[in-house]
Design an enzyme around this catalytic site. Structure first.
Site, mmCIF file in Angstrom:
data_model
loop_
_atom_site.group_PDB
_atom_site.id
_atom_site.type_symbol
_atom_site.label_atom_id
_atom_site.label_comp_id
_atom_site.label_asym_id
_atom_site.label_seq_id
_atom_site.Cartn_x
_atom_site.Cartn_y
_atom_site.Cartn_z
ATOM 1 N N SER A 152 0.836 -1.209 0.000
ATOM 2 C CA SER A 152 0.000 0.000 0.000
ATOM 3 C C SER A 152 0.862 1.246 0.000
ATOM 4 C CB SER A 152 -0.871 -0.013 1.258
ATOM 5 O OG SER A 152 -1.426 1.260 1.477
ATOM 6 N N TYR A 165 -0.768 -0.494 9.989
ATOM 7 C CA TYR A 165 -1.037 -0.927 8.607
ATOM 8 C C TYR A 165 0.178 -0.633 7.709
ATOM 9 C CZ TYR A 165 -3.710 -0.975 4.195
ATOM 10 O OH TYR A 165 -4.173 -1.218 2.925
ATOM 11 N N LYS A 169 2.376 -3.319 5.710
ATOM 12 C CA LYS A 169 2.388 -3.284 4.246
ATOM 13 C C LYS A 169 3.807 -3.168 3.679
ATOM 14 C CE LYS A 169 -1.807 -3.840 2.881
ATOM 15 N NZ LYS A 169 -2.143 -5.210 2.413
HETATM 16 P P1 NAI Z 1 -11.914 -5.239 1.812
HETATM 17 O O1 NAI Z 1 -12.131 -5.044 3.267
HETATM 18 O O2 NAI Z 1 -13.076 -5.095 0.899
HETATM 19 O O3 NAI Z 1 -11.259 -6.659 1.532
HETATM 20 C C1 NAI Z 1 -10.475 -7.362 2.422
HETATM 21 C C2 NAI Z 1 -11.041 -8.755 2.550
HETATM 22 O O4 NAI Z 1 -10.166 -9.542 3.352
HETATM 23 C C3 NAI Z 1 -12.417 -8.755 3.229
HETATM 24 O O5 NAI Z 1 -13.365 -9.373 2.374
HETATM 25 C C4 NAI Z 1 -12.177 -9.549 4.497
HETATM 26 O O6 NAI Z 1 -13.286 -10.360 4.901
HETATM 27 C C5 NAI Z 1 -10.968 -10.392 4.140
HETATM 28 N N1 NAI Z 1 -10.212 -10.805 5.322
HETATM 29 C C6 NAI Z 1 -9.855 -10.029 6.374
HETATM 30 N N2 NAI Z 1 -9.181 -10.754 7.283
HETATM 31 C C7 NAI Z 1 -9.090 -12.019 6.782
HETATM 32 C C8 NAI Z 1 -8.489 -13.201 7.252
HETATM 33 N N3 NAI Z 1 -7.869 -13.239 8.429
HETATM 34 N N4 NAI Z 1 -8.567 -14.313 6.488
HETATM 35 C C9 NAI Z 1 -9.210 -14.285 5.296
HETATM 36 N N5 NAI Z 1 -9.817 -13.182 4.804
HETATM 37 C C10 NAI Z 1 -9.750 -12.060 5.530
HETATM 38 O O7 NAI Z 1 -10.770 -4.222 1.400
HETATM 39 P P2 NAI Z 1 -9.987 -3.975 0.016
HETATM 40 O O8 NAI Z 1 -9.834 -2.518 -0.107
HETATM 41 O O9 NAI Z 1 -10.579 -4.743 -1.084
HETATM 42 O O10 NAI Z 1 -8.529 -4.548 0.376
HETATM 43 C C11 NAI Z 1 -7.894 -5.615 -0.287
HETATM 44 C C12 NAI Z 1 -6.401 -5.496 -0.058
HETATM 45 O O11 NAI Z 1 -5.905 -4.323 -0.700
HETATM 46 C C13 NAI Z 1 -6.010 -5.370 1.420
HETATM 47 O O12 NAI Z 1 -4.818 -6.087 1.643
HETATM 48 C C14 NAI Z 1 -5.772 -3.894 1.572
HETATM 49 O O13 NAI Z 1 -4.916 -3.614 2.648
HETATM 50 C C15 NAI Z 1 -5.161 -3.571 0.233
HETATM 51 N N6 NAI Z 1 -5.198 -2.164 -0.116
HETATM 52 C C16 NAI Z 1 -6.381 -1.557 -0.412
HETATM 53 C C17 NAI Z 1 -6.380 -0.227 -0.774
HETATM 54 C C18 NAI Z 1 -7.616 0.459 -1.205
HETATM 55 O O14 NAI Z 1 -7.501 1.623 -1.646
HETATM 56 N N7 NAI Z 1 -8.780 -0.174 -1.129
HETATM 57 C C19 NAI Z 1 -5.151 0.587 -0.750
HETATM 58 C C20 NAI Z 1 -3.965 -0.167 -0.490
HETATM 59 C C21 NAI Z 1 -4.010 -1.491 -0.163
#
Ligand code: NAI
Length: 301
Positions: A152, A165, A169
């Site tokens: 990130s 975080y 990351k």
């Molecule tokens: P999101 O919250 O929609 O997706 C994350 C998913 O991971 C959720 O569906 C959640 O249930 C699942 N999850 C959480 N803990 C878990 C575990 N212990 N085991 C299995 N599944 C688990 O968020 P998003 O934005 O789609 O994030 C996806 C990735 O992208 C993350 O790693 C986030 O840190 C990264 N990211 C997102 C950014 C953004 O702008 N949305 C920016 C930079 C990084």
């Protein structure tokens, strides 16, 4: 260059929504069989439910693709072993792992509990370590694998209120930097993605006008690129709202000040030694160390 994933199997962690769901749909649209892992908890990691993963499986199968759901927790070694067993018994192989699962527990550093710090490290960093360890033996045996770590801008550059975080990351970049070296001989390539997208993770962080541009689907081509047959190794790709870029840790050429250098000399020469116009990057840490020794040798009296 073709990005047809027919016959390949991709595991995407945290694919029950947001970016993971978009990646899963993109792989399935190009022929991959997809394993949708998601614990199905809240944004802070509390709770669990298989329904989010099952919903994405339905979206893929409704479009004629193949997918299975897995409700495992990425922080559990047993769950990740079970995920690999489930994948191999359903599809007979495993080519791609996208470490995408994540949670947020934002607070300024002085107000953040150690529990919130540890929990975020545990899911992002250890979750990616544990899932990666689970898939590697299969990838090594078949001498093919593509692994993506989700980093990130908060890790690469910092973000107020996200010390836990950001630390987790950037740790994933460090992890990829070494895995790229240890597993390249097995044709396993490990890269990192720094996405920006409107998801439940960002819905109270960015204004609505910004969020309209930032579709998760606009990020997924970067993941497909990193998982192709001709994928790079050890790269960081940044992606959001249709823009794609390469991030790289680099350092200035520097200035040899000798073994008796003083802080006054560093201060006086800062503009020269910090000049990034001739910055360079290194494939591995030892190449950087070598620069110091070569400078000392060349400047030997
Ligand atoms: P999101 O919250 O929609 O997706 C994350 C998913 O991971 C959720 O569906 C959640 O249930 C699942 N999850 C959480 N803990 C878990 C575990 N212990 N085991 C299995 N599944 C688990 O968020 P998003 O934005 O789609 O994030 C996806 C990735 O992208 C993350 O790693 C986030 O840190 C990264 N990211 C997102 C950014 C953004 O702008 N949305 C920016 C930079 C990084």
């Amino acid at each position: 260059m073709s990005f047809d994933f027919t016959g390949q199997v991709a595991i995407i962690t945290g694919a029950g929504g947001g970016l993971g769901r978009a990646h899963a749909l993109a792989f399935a649209a190009r022929g991959a069989k997809v394993v949708i892992n998601d614990l199905g908890g809240a944004r802070d990691g509390d709770g669990a439910s298989l329904s989010a993963a099952e919903q994405v499986v339905k979206e893929i199968t409704d479009r004629g693709g193949e997918a299975i759901a897995n409700g495992g927790n990425v922080t559990s070694e047993d769950d990740m072993q079970a995920l690999v067993s489930q994948t191999l018994s359903a599809f007979g192989r495993l080519d791609i792992l996208v470490n995408n699962a994540g949670i947020l527990r934002d607070k300024t550093f002085s107000k953040m509990s150690l529990d919130d710090f540890r929990k975020v490290l545990e899911v992002h960093l250890m979750g990616s370590v544990i899932a990666t360890r689970a898939v590697l033996p299969t990838m090594q045996k078949q001498e093919y694998g593509r692994i993506v770590m989700t980093t990130s801008s908060s890790g690469l550059y910092g973000n107020f209120g996200q010390s836990n975080y950001g630390a987790a990351k950037l740790a994933l970049v460090g992890l990829a930097n070494t895995l790229k070296l240890e597993f390249s001989k097995f044709n396993i390539r490990v890269n990192a993605l720094a996405p920006v997208a409107a998801t439940r993770m960002t819905d109270d962080i960015m204004p609505p006008q910004m969020l309209d541009f930032l579709t998760p689907e606009s990020v997924s081509p970067a993941v497909l690129y990193l998982c192709g047959a001709a994928a790079p190794n050890g790269e960081i790709i940044t992606a959001g709202a249709g823009t794609f870029a390469r991030a790289k840790i680099m350092e200035s050429k520097g200035l040899y000040l000798g073994p008796d250098a003083t802080p006054e000399q560093i201060a006086a020469q800062w503009d020269v030694l910090a000049d990034l116009k001739t910055a360079e990057s290194f494939d591995q840490g030892s190449n950087q160390s070598q620069k110091f020794v070569v400078n000392a040798f060349e400047n030997k009296p």
